[in-house]
Structure formats: C-alpha cells, structure tokens
Design a protein around this motif. Structure first.
Motif, PDB file in Angstrom:
ATOM      1  N   ILE A   1     -21.779 -32.996   9.194  1.00  9.97           N
ATOM      2  CA  ILE A   1     -23.113 -34.005   9.534  1.00  9.97           C
ATOM      3  C   ILE A   1     -24.010 -33.762   8.764  1.00  9.97           C
ATOM      4  CG2 ILE A   1     -24.675 -33.710  11.473  1.00  9.97           C
ATOM      5  CD1 ILE A   1     -22.379 -33.121  13.530  1.00  9.97           C
ATOM      6  N   ASP A   2     -24.784 -34.911   8.512  1.00 11.24           N
ATOM      7  CA  ASP A   2     -25.727 -34.950   7.350  1.00 11.24           C
ATOM      8  C   ASP A   2     -27.075 -34.018   7.319  1.00 11.24           C
ATOM      9  OD1 ASP A   2     -25.250 -36.668   5.417  1.00 11.24           O
ATOM     10  OD2 ASP A   2     -26.666 -38.424   6.496  1.00 11.24           O
ATOM     11  N   ILE A   3     -27.479 -33.496   8.704  1.00 14.85           N
ATOM     12  CA  ILE A   3     -28.646 -32.710   8.676  1.00 14.85           C
ATOM     13  C   ILE A   3     -28.079 -31.322   8.573  1.00 14.85           C
ATOM     14  CG2 ILE A   3     -30.119 -34.508   9.956  1.00 14.85           C
ATOM     15  CD1 ILE A   3     -29.669 -32.592  12.468  1.00 14.85           C
ATOM     16  N   VAL A   4     -26.933 -30.996   8.523  1.00 16.32           N
ATOM     17  CA  VAL A   4     -26.456 -29.520   8.771  1.00 16.32           C
ATOM     18  C   VAL A   4     -26.206 -29.103   7.340  1.00 16.32           C
ATOM     19  CG1 VAL A   4     -24.627 -28.155   9.457  1.00 16.32           C
ATOM     20  CG2 VAL A   4     -25.325 -29.808  10.895  1.00 16.32           C
ATOM     21  N   LYS A   5     -27.016 -27.775   7.051  1.00 21.17           N
ATOM     22  CA  LYS A   5     -26.751 -27.123   5.741  1.00 21.17           C
ATOM     23  C   LYS A   5     -25.668 -26.404   5.822  1.00 21.17           C
ATOM     24  CE  LYS A   5     -29.456 -23.761   3.126  1.00 21.17           C
ATOM     25  NZ  LYS A   5     -30.515 -22.788   3.199  1.00 21.17           N
ATOM     26  N   ASN A   6     -25.319 -25.618   6.699  1.00 17.67           N
ATOM     27  CA  ASN A   6     -24.162 -24.857   6.915  1.00 17.67           C
ATOM     28  C   ASN A   6     -24.007 -24.106   8.438  1.00 17.67           C
ATOM     29  OD1 ASN A   6     -25.358 -22.524   6.569  1.00 17.67           O
ATOM     30  ND2 ASN A   6     -24.790 -22.251   4.336  1.00 17.67           N
ATOM     31  N   VAL A   7     -22.647 -23.934   8.308  1.00 15.09           N
ATOM     32  CA  VAL A   7     -22.318 -23.336   9.697  1.00 15.09           C
ATOM     33  C   VAL A   7     -21.641 -22.129   9.620  1.00 15.09           C
ATOM     34  CG1 VAL A   7     -20.559 -23.783  11.719  1.00 15.09           C
ATOM     35  CG2 VAL A   7     -21.729 -25.772  10.538  1.00 15.09           C
ATOM     36  N   LYS A   8     -22.037 -21.199  10.456  1.00 13.96           N
ATOM     37  CA  LYS A   8     -21.516 -19.665  10.241  1.00 13.96           C
ATOM     38  C   LYS A   8     -20.708 -19.367  11.304  1.00 13.96           C
ATOM     39  CE  LYS A   8     -25.273 -18.467   7.132  1.00 13.96           C
ATOM     40  NZ  LYS A   8     -24.445 -18.188   5.711  1.00 13.96           N
ATOM     41  N   ARG A   9     -19.465 -18.944  11.447  1.00 14.28           N
ATOM     42  CA  ARG A   9     -18.803 -18.658  12.717  1.00 14.28           C
ATOM     43  C   ARG A   9     -19.079 -17.154  13.139  1.00 14.28           C
ATOM     44  NH1 ARG A   9     -13.885 -17.621  12.082  1.00 14.28           N
ATOM     45  NH2 ARG A   9     -13.605 -18.289  10.148  1.00 14.28           N
ATOM     46  N   VAL A  10     -19.219 -16.771  14.397  1.00 14.38           N
ATOM     47  CA  VAL A  10     -19.547 -15.606  14.841  1.00 14.38           C
ATOM     48  C   VAL A  10     -18.165 -15.058  15.477  1.00 14.38           C
ATOM     49  CG1 VAL A  10     -20.788 -14.560  16.626  1.00 14.38           C
ATOM     50  CG2 VAL A  10     -22.059 -16.129  15.424  1.00 14.38           C
ATOM     51  N   SER A  11     -17.381 -15.426  15.974  1.00  7.54           N
ATOM     52  CA  SER A  11     -16.194 -14.723  16.625  1.00  7.54           C
ATOM     53  C   SER A  11     -15.101 -15.231  15.547  1.00  7.54           C
ATOM     54  CB  SER A  11     -15.974 -15.490  17.934  1.00  7.54           C
ATOM     55  OG  SER A  11     -16.719 -16.234  18.628  1.00  7.54           O
ATOM     56  N   GLU A  12     -14.157 -14.433  15.490  1.00  9.48           N
ATOM     57  CA  GLU A  12     -12.848 -14.443  14.731  1.00  9.48           C
ATOM     58  C   GLU A  12     -12.202 -15.741  15.214  1.00  9.48           C
ATOM     59  OE1 GLU A  12     -13.598 -11.922  16.610  1.00  9.48           O
ATOM     60  OE2 GLU A  12     -14.372 -10.297  14.890  1.00  9.48           O
ATOM     61  N   PRO A  13     -11.532 -16.362  14.203  1.00  6.95           N
ATOM     62  CA  PRO A  13     -10.633 -17.527  14.713  1.00  6.95           C
ATOM     63  C   PRO A  13      -9.193 -17.178  15.217  1.00  6.95           C
ATOM     64  CG  PRO A  13     -10.525 -17.407  12.371  1.00  6.95           C
ATOM     65  CD  PRO A  13     -11.525 -16.439  12.855  1.00  6.95           C
ATOM     66  N   PHE A  14      -8.772 -15.945  15.259  1.00 10.49           N
ATOM     67  CA  PHE A  14      -7.681 -15.378  15.920  1.00 10.49           C
ATOM     68  C   PHE A  14      -7.923 -14.988  16.932  1.00 10.49           C
ATOM     69  CE2 PHE A  14      -9.243 -12.793  12.683  1.00 10.49           C
ATOM     70  CZ  PHE A  14      -9.135 -11.409  13.394  1.00 10.49           C
ATOM     71  N   LYS A  15      -6.878 -15.106  18.191  1.00  8.73           N
ATOM     72  CA  LYS A  15      -6.964 -14.218  19.258  1.00  8.73           C
ATOM     73  C   LYS A  15      -5.741 -13.583  19.800  1.00  8.73           C
ATOM     74  CE  LYS A  15      -9.719 -18.605  20.079  1.00  8.73           C
ATOM     75  NZ  LYS A  15     -10.697 -18.028  19.629  1.00  8.73           N
ATOM     76  N   LEU A  16      -4.701 -14.202  19.631  1.00  8.08           N
ATOM     77  CA  LEU A  16      -3.540 -13.499  19.938  1.00  8.08           C
ATOM     78  C   LEU A  16      -3.262 -12.091  19.033  1.00  8.08           C
ATOM     79  CD1 LEU A  16      -1.148 -16.302  20.436  1.00  8.08           C
ATOM     80  CD2 LEU A  16      -2.224 -15.107  22.285  1.00  8.08           C
ATOM     81  N   ALA A  17      -3.777 -12.159  17.855  1.00  4.30           N
ATOM     82  CA  ALA A  17      -3.714 -10.945  16.970  1.00  4.30           C
ATOM     83  C   ALA A  17      -4.865 -10.114  16.928  1.00  4.30           C
ATOM     84  CB  ALA A  17      -3.560 -11.592  15.277  1.00  4.30           C
ATOM     85  N   ASN A  18      -5.966 -10.548  17.880  1.00  2.00           N
ATOM     86  CA  ASN A  18      -7.309  -9.908  17.863  1.00  2.00           C
ATOM     87  C   ASN A  18      -7.164  -8.734  18.708  1.00  2.00           C
ATOM     88  OD1 ASN A  18      -9.872  -9.328  17.801  1.00  2.00           O
ATOM     89  ND2 ASN A  18     -10.586 -11.458  17.642  1.00  2.00           N
ATOM     90  N   ILE A  19      -7.899  -7.586  18.110  1.00  2.00           N
ATOM     91  CA  ILE A  19      -7.743  -6.267  18.911  1.00  2.00           C
ATOM     92  C   ILE A  19      -8.788  -6.276  20.011  1.00  2.00           C
ATOM     93  CG2 ILE A  19      -9.649  -4.944  17.472  1.00  2.00           C
ATOM     94  CD1 ILE A  19      -7.492  -2.769  17.589  1.00  2.00           C
ATOM     95  N   LYS A  20      -9.835  -7.344  19.740  1.00  2.00           N
ATOM     96  CA  LYS A  20     -10.665  -7.307  21.033  1.00  2.00           C
ATOM     97  C   LYS A  20     -10.242  -7.476  22.372  1.00  2.00           C
ATOM     98  CE  LYS A  20     -14.932  -9.165  18.842  1.00  2.00           C
ATOM     99  NZ  LYS A  20     -15.555 -10.573  18.641  1.00  2.00           N
ATOM    100  N   PHE A  21      -9.206  -8.562  22.454  1.00  2.00           N
ATOM    101  CA  PHE A  21      -8.335  -9.149  23.300  1.00  2.00           C
ATOM    102  C   PHE A  21      -7.194  -8.260  23.847  1.00  2.00           C
ATOM    103  CE2 PHE A  21     -10.612 -12.620  21.310  1.00  2.00           C
ATOM    104  CZ  PHE A  21     -11.744 -12.738  21.959  1.00  2.00           C
ATOM    105  N   HIS A  22      -6.668  -7.654  22.800  1.00  3.95           N
ATOM    106  CA  HIS A  22      -5.510  -6.604  23.030  1.00  3.95           C
ATOM    107  C   HIS A  22      -5.771  -5.184  22.563  1.00  3.95           C
ATOM    108  CE1 HIS A  22      -4.547 -10.848  22.786  1.00  3.95           C
ATOM    109  NE2 HIS A  22      -3.761 -10.740  23.669  1.00  3.95           N
TER     110      HIS A  22
END
Lengths: 336, 336, 336, 336
Positions: free
Chosen positions: A56-77
C-alpha cells in the motif's frame, strides 16, 4: 502487527487504510506522531501478510509482533515435546546420539559400525542410502539396497534407524525406518514437507544452509500443519563469510530455540565443520548448550569412505567422544 | 588437483599416497618443499573427490584446479547457447523480458496484464500458478487452474509462458508452458533436476539464496547431464547480512558467468530487492552489466496483489522502465 | 519507537513502564492486544536507545520507527548535496571519475598515469600513499613521499587528489589533498571520524566490508555532527558467502541511498571485485544505477604493481571504459 | 605457493613466468597437465604476494600453501603461550573470567560490582571507560575519569583491569590498566596495532565482526611483529544473515585456533548474542569447547545501565553461571 505510515501520508489516506484494516477483521489503533503515524493492530492478524500491507502506497513498512508459527510455538504449547522413535525417546531430558557413516556402503561396513556405536553408547544408527550430492558425477548412495542393509544392522543391534528421504516417491522403501531425515537443501521443499505431514514417522528436519531460525520453524510448522507433530530440529551449520571450516556451527540457536519452541533440537558437528578433528570439542559444547541430542558421523575407515570421509571419525574416536559426552550429560541432567 | 601434505607427513606415507593416486588412474607429481610437500595431479581427475583425499591422514588440504562442471563450461563449449522458447530467442545477443504478476489470480488480471506487457515490449509472460510460500497458511496459487489462465493469456497475446514447477508430479499440467522455472529453494533439489533433464522444455534455473556460482552451475550441470541442455540462469538476489532490502542483488555474477559458461543469464531485480521502487534503476544496470534478459514483476494493482505486492510495479511503471531498457539494449547491442 | 511487552507482563508492570517512559519526556500510547501489549512512543525519541529499553524485564523487543541519522537524512535535507573538491563538483547531476593506481610508486608512474587519466576524461587522481595492508610484511606505501608525488602529478594535470588517511597524526601531510579517503576498515573508527568532522576537506567514506547501510550513514553522521558536511559515500563491495570474486558489489545500495540521504554516492568496482576483467561492465552498471561517480584503479603496468595489480586496468583499458561511461552518463543526464 | 596458469598460456609465456619467479629467489616447479599448467613454488615465498602474481596475464589464480602468519603460528611455536596480566595467568590450562559492566558509570557501581565478581570467582574486572558507539549522539563513556574509577575498584579487590583503548593518544591514561582491549571495529586499525606492539602490556584482540580467522591472526601478527607477543584473542560473534540474536557466536573457531596458534583464546557470549538469557548456556559451551577464558557483562542493575543493558546479567545471575563454569572447568582440567 504494527504499520508505519510514510511521512507524506495524508489524513484521508490514513482513514482509508484504517477502513481497509477494519474490513479485514482486525482492530486498528492509530498513534499520530510528529513525523510518522503508526497503526497498531489488535485481533487475529494471522491472515494478514506483512508484504501485502507493505504494497500500500502510504505504508513505509510493517513489523510483525507475534511469531508466524503456532503449532511449533512454545507460547501455546509450553510442555517440551518428547519424540518416541523406535522405542527411544528424544527431548524432555532424553538425550539421543545418532551415529553412523555418511553413506551405507556394504553389509559389513554398516553392521560392524552399528555394533560399535551401540557398544559405545550411541542409541540411533544413522546412514545415508539416498544421498544428495552437489555433483551429478558423484556417488549418490545405494538407494533401496542401502535401506535394506540398514535394516539388517537394526536387526543385529536393535538401534532405530535415521536416514534421509530426498523425494516423496521413495517413501515406499522407508517402512522400517524410524526417523526420516530431511536434508538442509530440502528444508524449504514445501511440497515434500506437506506430504511428510501425512506420514506417521518422526521427521528430523535439518536447518537450511542459509535459513533463519524463523524460516526453520515455519518449515516445521508445514509438517505439523499437515498432521505430523513429531518433528526434531537439527542444527548442522550455516553458511557465512568464514571458510576455514565448511560451515559455521550456530550453537547459540539451541538455547534460543528452547525459548521459542517445544520441539527437540539436536546438533550435528560433523556436517557443520566438515572436519573430524572438530567433532570431540563441539560434541561436548552441544551438550553444554542444552541440546537434546547429537548426530555424529562414524566410519570404520574414513580414508576409504565413499563420501564425506574428511568429517567422519573412527569407532575408536567415537568411543572416546562418548566418554566425555556422558560426563557432560550427567552435568546437564540428561538421560543417555 | 593439488594435494598439500601435512608438515608431519613422513616420506613413506607420501610414497603410499602417490601409490594410491596412481592406482586411481592419475599421474601424481610431488614437489618437496621445506615445510610442505605438494602433489600436483595430472590426467582425468574428474572422478577424484577432494573430500575423499582430504580424509587421508597426512593430507592437510586439497585444492581443485579445474572446474567440476563440464557441459556448462565455456572452455569446452565456447559458443554462447541461444535458447528458443516458444519462438522467442534468449542469449547470444537476444534479450528477453519476462514480465507478469507474482501469482495468477483471475482471467481478467492475467489477460489484461499480458496485453499491456506485450504493448510495452515485453516478450514473455511470467506468472505463478504453483507458489512456494514460507508459511503453510499463505495463498499457494491457483495451481492447475492458474496454468489454464496463463494459456488463455498466451492465446490472446502470443507471449510464451514462464512459470514455476515445484514438484515433478505437476509436470503433467505443463504441456503448454514454454519455460519451466525452478525456484531458488529448489536449486539443489537434485531429484527434481535429474527429472527435468529428461523433459524437452527450456529450464529457467534461479540461483539459490545462499548458493555459490559454482554450485549453481553444478545444478545446471545436473539438468544437462540428464539430457536437457536448454538451461537459462537467473540471478535473483543472495542472502547477506544487509537487510535494508530483501536480498543483495549480485549483479557482478553476470559478467563473471560470461567467462565461465555459455548459458544465457538473466536478472530479476523484483525478487532481489523486494521493493518496486528499486526495479527501474536495477533493470537498467542489469542490461548494462551484460545480461541476456530481465524478469520483472508487474501487477495491475500491486496494492491488492495476493502475493508479493510490495515488489510489483504497475503496467504504467513497466512501460516507463521498458523505454529505458530499450535504450540500454541499443547501447549494449542487444536485440529486444 | 515501538515497545513490545512480553505476554507475561502484568498490568502493574506495564504501568511502571509507562511511568518510566513519560519521565524520559516522551508520550507513551499503549495498545492492549490479546497476546501482547504494544506501546507506541510519540515525541522526541532520539535520546532513548532501543537497547536500554530492551533491558527492562517485561520488554520483549523494541522497534525503531525513525532513522537514527538526522544530518545525513534526506527527510530533513531534501536537496542533494553537491560537494566541491578542488574545483570539481560531485553530486546533484555532476559525475566524478576518480582514477589512478592503488599505490603511488614513483614520480614517473604517477605523473604519466595522471596525464592519461585526464586525457581519457577522468576528473580526479586517486593514489595510495599510506596503505592499509592485511599483512605487516607487505608494502605499506611511500607515505609522506607518496603525497609529494601526488602533488607533482596534480601540478602537471590540474586533477584534484583523492588519497587515504589512516591515522589523524598524518593529517599534517594532507594540506594539498582535495578529498580525504577513509578506508573500509576505518569506517567505524569513531575517534578518527570525530576528528575529520573538524577539518574542512571533503571526506570520501568507504563502506565497511560488513557494515549495513544504516551504520554507514551513522558514520557519515559522526563526521557531520562534528561540523563537516562534505561527505561522499563510496560502495566498494561487501563480504558475503560468495568468494568467486573478492567481494559482492552491492549496487542496489545506490538507488536505495538515494531515497535515504542527500549525500553523493559513488561506486568502486575495482576493489569490489578484485578483478580487472570485471571493471568495464560494472562501471557501466554503476552509472546506470544512478551513482554520482566511479573510483577505478588504473596502473601503467598492472603486472608490476606493488599492490593490488590484479584489479588494476591499464590506461588503454581505462580509455575504453571511459568511452562507454560517457555514453551512459549522457543517457542518465549526468555531467562528466 | 601454487600458480595455476590459464589454458590459453603459451609455452614461451610460461617460460617467462618461470624466469620471473626464479629471479624472486624461489624455485618454480612446473607440472604440465592437459588443460592447465600448474607451477609449484619451493623456497621462501613469504615476500611473494598472491595478488601480485595474479596480476600476470597468463595466471588464472594463485593458491597459498603456507599460512601468512609466522609469530602467531603454532607450527613454529608449539608451546602454548601463557600470558601473565597483573599476576593472573591466562592460557596453558589457566582459565580467566573477565567480568564487569559494559560502561563504568560511578564509583559505587564499579566497586560494588567488582567485589561481587571477585566473590563469585571472577579473576578480572572489565569495564568500559572509552566507548565506541554506533551513534554520535549516544553516551561515549566517562573516559579518563572512568579509568580512575576502575583503579579504585582494583585497589579494593585486587582484580586486574581489562578495558578498551580506542586511539593511541589515550594510552597515557592506561598506566594502571592490566590488559588493553582492542575492539572488534579496530581489529584492522593497522596503525593502532603497530603502536600497541611497542607497549609492554597484554593486548586482548577482539575479532572483527566480519573478519576471517586468518585476518584475525594477521592482526595479532601485526602486534607481535612490532615486539609485543602477549596477545589474547577474543571471539565475540560474527555478522551473518541470522538476526535472531545480535551476532552469531562462532564457537568452532576456538578448537580450530587451537590447531593454528599458540595464543590464548577466550569467548564473549554477552556481546556475541546481545541477550542476557543466552549467557549461561553459552558460557558453559565456551568452557566445553576448550577456551582459555570468558568475558561476561555484569551490571548491578541492567535495566538502568547506560549502555548494553540488554546483554548484562546481574551479579546474582553471574554467581549462578560461575557455579556451572567451575564444574565445567574441572571436567576440562582448567585452573580457575
């Protein structure tokens, strides 16, 4: 997810952006600064890809806050996964030593090696039957016949087998294999990963030569998302500017992974360095750093090995290494 | 091939080594220095692997003198390969511009884009039907249906099609595809390369993210050794410590490859940088550096692209880029 | 600046954090998500270091939103800087070609080379008097005597001089030097940079072998913050896994820098590749990509050069390169 | 040294090359192969630079056989160097633990920290007085005053001091410093290294972020060639594509260096990872891999540290780490 807008973004454009985001089912929270406007997203952002928003034109950049993996994530398991492979446990305090030759070459070679590995305390037999080689002119393994010889060695010693799968068509020969190894070069062979998710054997997923820890976990996620949660991660060296050894053994990734995932992680100092003389001290360090296991190349006669002889140690050297590995496992409270 | 012996090597051990080498059918020439003994090998060393020799105790290291690739080597095939794909030539002075969206999304999208690409002077239509994605949760392409839409666009415009193959099982859908693209992550999927050597379509082989130029040529060699000599190399950025752009576009590899291989080489600034704003100047540089072609992502509405929107340019921007690309092609004496 | 709190952070802890931040004179805006709390900071965050905030227990990580460089930032200084060095302009449409031998070796060598460079259209004479060498046993330049010879060549040809400074103590010999070059290895020699900020000569700041674009701009900022705003950036190759050439020439950094800074940027294909045969095509690409100049090593007899002969081209080859560079400058609208 | 000639080299040209080489005082041994001619050089090749030979037209490339460092080379000095710094020994079985804050901030901070470090078994006090910072706007240390505070802490505890020198002009303040640290960014500041060779204090030489092991040893050689043989090497992480941690801790370099040099080598997990939570396990691994010591950042209140708080551990955590470090030192037979 956080979106940083360009300095030049106009109020109306920002309103449009907020609208678009709301429609995607997330809750946008704009913060108006002097030079930039930041938009924080709350809600289920898992279906929003950073790269799409960045287009999107007006967007400079985007930063993710949560990890994109879920099943492998220790947070949820939060509980460590313990993989059971052919009756031997890996992870959660159980230490695995997978040892054997780079390539299976003959019945005598693999059976004798297996016996010595067992005698020294190794609890898995590794050996290559299908071999990925950089050159089309090099020895590519005994293939199905190699698997048969591994099975003989298993019968003799009881050691479960770990061996590499290079293409899903070969899966038919892997019935008696206990752990399927996916090599570094196939870490992002997504079609293969998806298929492996449908089989019910533990998968040993080697890290790609230049793959980040996050990409590696995403590849584990591929397998898990297709249904197979028995994934073992294996660090085997990354490619850097330093060429004094074959690769750079990224030992720090092991304690870091411990904070990110519940999956077991082992280390392979043989492939990481490509030099037999490095295996002893790096095996000790792999235990010290908290790994769940080791993969070590052992060959009865490294000078005559058909592949990777330079990195193989003899059964005698392996026995010596194991004496120290056991001492370190005691210090670390690991069961071997 | 040159073998450097350890300082500690004894005369008898060196004699043994010379013996072993002679038996392998090569002629060893020892040079006795004060601190090291060097052995030069003359003859057909193609079957001797450096790593096997390095496994020998008295050997410090081994240095190759000749390149391990033969069919791709310019030394043995001094004439530039010209690939003919769907009636359009690439290489040997013929410049290819492969343009189109990252993913095929709809009939309207692909047909309209194809028409505009043709109008601006592009001579190939690229578009992804089978998409490799880091996340198992992302859009993975329209698959067979995507190929059907590409064929429609080809019928409308006459532009030959370039699209990615991810697994050999999908080859059945590729009958009307003109160039099969192998993605960076599959550059060392040796089983796939071997199979592609048996098909009679040109292969566009993207460089792996962290693969050396030599490894890349060895992967081309895999395809060629199985019978298919129509290989086009595509530089698409390598992974380095610099993260300001997605990858580091290794433009120097193009003039270097010119001295190593007779195969055509093209560049892909869209994937290399991941930023639409970089495409214009890097496209010009790709021509300037002597490439045989360009791959550029073009999407009618990058902000709504289902994948990689951030790196796509609009058909209008593409038209502007092409005006300059044509000027540079004239300076470089390339036919576009 | 954006602060991402750990999932485990308690409400009271987050309140403490907000308190701390307010006391630092910035305005914190918390956004409470389901799994994380994000805090956006508005106001003057220039004195808040990300690493200090990251040391706080409940903080998972911190992401900067604005660039840490100000004087070098195009946002605050939208007009391109034009550096005037010895009467020759660099930047803002003016193209500089800095050519000459790696090391000054003799009066004849440097004067003859300078004349030929001028005749071919080069507008700066480069030459090393103080030479950084990896080995303490290698030739380290003629030092002060080398500078005297450069001055002679300048007198004969009128070409302004560019030469490297290795230590601030040598500045006394640099009175007649027009551009002071800071080598890659000194890019983060902060004491030296601070001192150079106090001198009134243009500084050519080479990028460090493994330094990010942001670090490079921060080093320029060091010089500018001490008072000297005449900084020219020079890309000379970065260190990556690829060793086929000495370094990887990061040409993409040039159009990217154009969007980040108002400072002139030039490219040095000789050092980047270490191979004379690469200079011609990469010089053209450097113009094509929008650089403000080129640095090229020229030696009357590369085979007898006392340093870096392998990357030097002859004056005849330079003349040939310049013919193309001029054509490309015309296409790019650059004044040479 | 081995010279590989181009395939196109003519017999007469090769004869000329042999002539040139003989004149340089070495003995050339040509080996004529079918596709290449190789020339092995015997004799003192230390003054022949590979790059000079590579500049010769018919030469394809040059490969060195012996290491370019001599004083640092274990081949010529087989006994491990033991450095004595302020009465504490490092190397040859003696293990050093250098601990303390990144920056000296106040008398109370440094004296209290020093006391706790001593109580836990650390045997050196580290602390920064002159601080290299990426940003000109960040805190650059208390400078001379910081050194005075370090001396106070030394008086109180008896711990020898390790602190960084950034410019030779500051040496006047270092009279009571026991080990002079040279930071990663100055590893190839050759003027500084040459000057340090003239001082009679041990030098702790940190590895540059992107420097090879060989370059690192060449920098040690610089110091040694000027007269100071008390050099301690310190691995502190290298820059790679992986950004999950600040750097990649290259632990393999430690056992490798053991085979290359007699100098002591220590590891710094705090800087290598930038994360306090990584220090414990990587400290153990550093002992396990055979290092001669550790450098660990300890700060009484990491959350309020003026620099690098995120990587500092508290004195309590340090005490816990030391308990394990001692156990590992016993296993490794190191004296701590």
């Amino acid at each position: 997810m956080i979106i940083i807008c360009k300095k030049s973004a106009k109020e109306a454009e920002i309103q449009d952006l907020l609208e678009i985001l709301s429609q995607k089912g997330v809750e946008p929270h704009p913060i108006y600064g002097e030079t930039e406007t930041i938009v924080g997203l709350v809600g289920d952002t898992s279906k929003i890809l950073a790269e799409d928003i960045e287009a999107i034109d007006i967007v400079k950049n985007v930063k993710r806050v949560s990890e994109p993996f879920k099943l492998a994530n220790i947070k949820f398991h939060p509980n460590q996964t313990v993989v059971d492979a052919g009756g031997v446990k890996i992870g959660g305090g159980n230490f695995a030593v997978m040892a054997g030759p780079c390539s299976v070459e003959s019945e005598e070679q693999i059976v004798e090696t297996a016996k010595k590995i067992k005698a020294s305390g190794g609890n898995f037999l590794r050996g290559g039957a299908f071999k990925p080689r950089t050159s089309p002119y090099a020895f590519r393994g005994l293939k199905a016949e190699g698997l048969r010889l591994l099975e003989l060695a298993k019968k003799e010693t009881g050691l479960p087998i770990v061996t590499e799968l290079m293409a899903i068509e070969h899966l038919q020969y892997f019935d008696n294999v206990d752990v399927i190894q996916i090599g570094a070069r196939n870490m992002q062979n997504f079609e293969l990963l998806t298929e492996l998710g449908k089989c019910n054997k533990p998968i040993l997923l080697k890290r790609g030569l230049a793959n980040t820890i996050e990409e590696w976990l995403m590849s584990a996620e591929y397998i898990m998302a297709s249904g197979n949660t028995d994934v073992i991660l294996c660090e085997r060296g990354i490619r850097t500017f330093e060429t004094a050894l074959r690769n750079t053994y990224d030992l720090s990734c092991i304690p870091l992974l411990r904070k990110m995932t519940h999956l077991p992680v082992i280390g392979d100092p043989s492939h990481a360095t490509g030099k037999a003389a490095m295996v002893h001290s790096l095996s000790k360090a792999t235990v010290a750093v908290g790994a769940d296991g080791l993969m070590i190349e052992v060959h009865p006669n490294p000078q005559k090995a058909l592949s990777d002889g330079a990195q193989s140690i003899t059964p005698e050297a392996f026995d010596y290494v194991m004496k120290d590995v056991k001492k370190y496992c005691i210090l670390e409270g690991k069961l071997l």
